[in-house]
Design an enzyme around this catalytic site. Structure first.
Site, PDB file in Angstrom:
ATOM      1  N   GLN A  92       5.796   1.644  -1.034  1.00  0.00           N
ATOM      2  CA  GLN A  92       6.074   0.317  -0.467  1.00  0.00           C
ATOM      3  C   GLN A  92       5.774  -0.793  -1.480  1.00  0.00           C
ATOM      4  OE1 GLN A  92       4.282   2.717   1.007  1.00  0.00           O
ATOM      5  NE2 GLN A  92       4.751   2.876   3.183  1.00  0.00           N
ATOM      6  N   ASP A 133      -3.677  -1.517   9.866  1.00  0.00           N
ATOM      7  CA  ASP A 133      -2.885  -1.000  10.981  1.00  0.00           C
ATOM      8  C   ASP A 133      -3.676  -1.032  12.276  1.00  0.00           C
ATOM      9  OD1 ASP A 133      -1.448   0.270   8.525  1.00  0.00           O
ATOM     10  OD2 ASP A 133      -0.092   0.418  10.240  1.00  0.00           O
ATOM     11  N   ASN A 143      -5.743   1.731   7.404  1.00  0.00           N
ATOM     12  CA  ASN A 143      -4.627   1.117   6.679  1.00  0.00           C
ATOM     13  C   ASN A 143      -3.974   2.194   5.814  1.00  0.00           C
ATOM     14  OD1 ASN A 143      -3.074  -1.251   5.986  1.00  0.00           O
ATOM     15  ND2 ASN A 143      -4.038  -1.190   3.985  1.00  0.00           N
ATOM     16  N   LYS A 144      -2.899   1.842   5.162  1.00  0.00           N
ATOM     17  CA  LYS A 144      -2.115   2.787   4.369  1.00  0.00           C
ATOM     18  C   LYS A 144      -2.992   3.653   3.470  1.00  0.00           C
ATOM     19  CE  LYS A 144       1.465   2.671   4.768  1.00  0.00           C
ATOM     20  NZ  LYS A 144       1.973   3.446   5.940  1.00  0.00           N
TER      21      LYS A 144
END
Lengths: 251, 251
Positions: A92, A133, A143-144
């Site tokens: 990303q 998230d 989170n990622k």
């Protein structure tokens, strides 16, 4: 949204739904601007920033979350430089964040995720910015994948590590991060990049989509209500109470 | 190798060069076996291991370095599982290490480099194994980019972090890692994976080939002479003195 009286026509319902959708969008934009302003105040002029994943306008309303802070700092005239974690496996950072920063005119450089420690040791990183998230009431943040490893590097180097997320990311029923189930995604996201296969056929891969960064590694959580610092159990609850009334009502 | 007398024929010279090449190879193999044995003693039965880059028979003589330790532990009957860092940007882990471990029959799972912290927090990693490109006399170690970030995660979790390298990797003229120049490679290695372009055209990328892990993050350096621990300035020098005489003479 009220379903309307029996006399309400389909057109009325459509109009009400549309108005509600517009209101939700406008609320999201307003929240993102508030987060960006609060966060930008934490960014020194001349700052070198490490950013993980994608958190801008492609990912969230308005300015986005962590990247909204970058944008607001840039628009405030601060001379910043962003190291963009490519963010394996889905890339990303390489695909989206690099594109957004280019469009915004923010100086940036793409790096592999593993370079974090080296950057901090040799180039003087001033802060890290990530989104979230899901956040537990104690501040533990999902989170990622790669966020926690970055947070550990930041902690070792005394680099402030900021999570930027709207208050609706906080799960008020969740005491800590141990209760967060981590989604496992298809191994092919690791063994293959686009059409390019990068591992031998049959190689097993473990592909957690997220990780949990314990609150102890987080310098502050920036929400639309301001900058919350440890103890997050208290400061996040205070932020919730402080959030604008009309926004809080939706939570 | 002596150039030979004026009477020496080209065939004599060729034979001498070949014999020397064989001797160098045999020495490398013997060193790798010695490192593998010393290192395997550090691997508990049932160990979960994180390995970075490629350090096996494709990269070095004999059993290789860090992967030689894995191989020796496996051959000694220890039930081990290796998490293979894919090792961006060149993906030596995904491309080479996964292949070697498959051939050796060692259970392994490929992960993105950023997953290190998550693995340690959730899966109980017992040790990390890496090789080295250059080691200063104080133990500071240059190795593939991502090594230092992994070492920081290991330090935070109390996971032993082992460097495996022959004594000829030590630069006896180098007091510490600050004197190690880090090669910067082509940015396209980051912005592109094989034929797959992963970042917008024109995106700047910083692509250091190596990083330096300070000695303080290293639990031990395993050489052919044994397991050296801090203070490395003394223990590496002792290892040099202890190395087999015929090998030491070549250094």
């Amino acid at each position: 949204v009220r379903a309307g009286s029996a006399a309400g026509s389909a057109a009325d319902l459509r109009a009400a739904l549309f108005a509600e959708a517009v209101a939700i969008d406008e609320e999201g934009v307003a929240i993102s601007h508030a987060m960006a302003e609060h966060g930008a105040a934490l960014v020194p002029d001349g700052a070198t920033i490490v950013h993980h994943c994608n958190t801008g306008a492609l990912a969230a309303p308005g300015y986005g979350t962590a990247l909204g802070v970058v944008r607001a700092a840039h628009e405030a005239g601060k001379r910043i430089h962003v190291y963009v974690d490519e963010t394996r496996p889905r890339l990303q950072g390489a695909r989206l964040t690099a594109w957004e920063l280019d469009r915004l005119g923010v100086p940036h450089t793409l790096v592999v995720d593993g370079a974090a420690g080296h950057l901090m040791r040799t180039r003087g990183v001033d802060l890290c910015l990530v989104g979230a998230d899901r956040i537990a009431t104690n501040g533990d943040t999902a989170n990622k994948i790669g966020t926690y490893t970055l947070a550990l590097a930041a902690a070792a180097h005394g680099v402030p590590f900021y999570v930027v997320a709207p208050l609706n990311t906080v799960d008020w029923a969740l005491p800590d991060g141990d209760g967060i189930a981590i989604e496992e995604r298809d191994p092919s996201e690791v063994t293959q990049v686009g059409a390019e296969r990068i591992a031998p056929t049959g190689t097993a891969a473990y592909n957690p989509a997220f990780d949990v960064t314990p609150a102890a590694c987080i310098s502050a959580i920036v929400t639309e209500a301001g900058v919350a610092r440890a103890p997050f159990l208290e400061t996040l609850a205070a932020a919730r109470r402080a959030a604008p009334r009309e926004l809080a009502a939706t939570r």
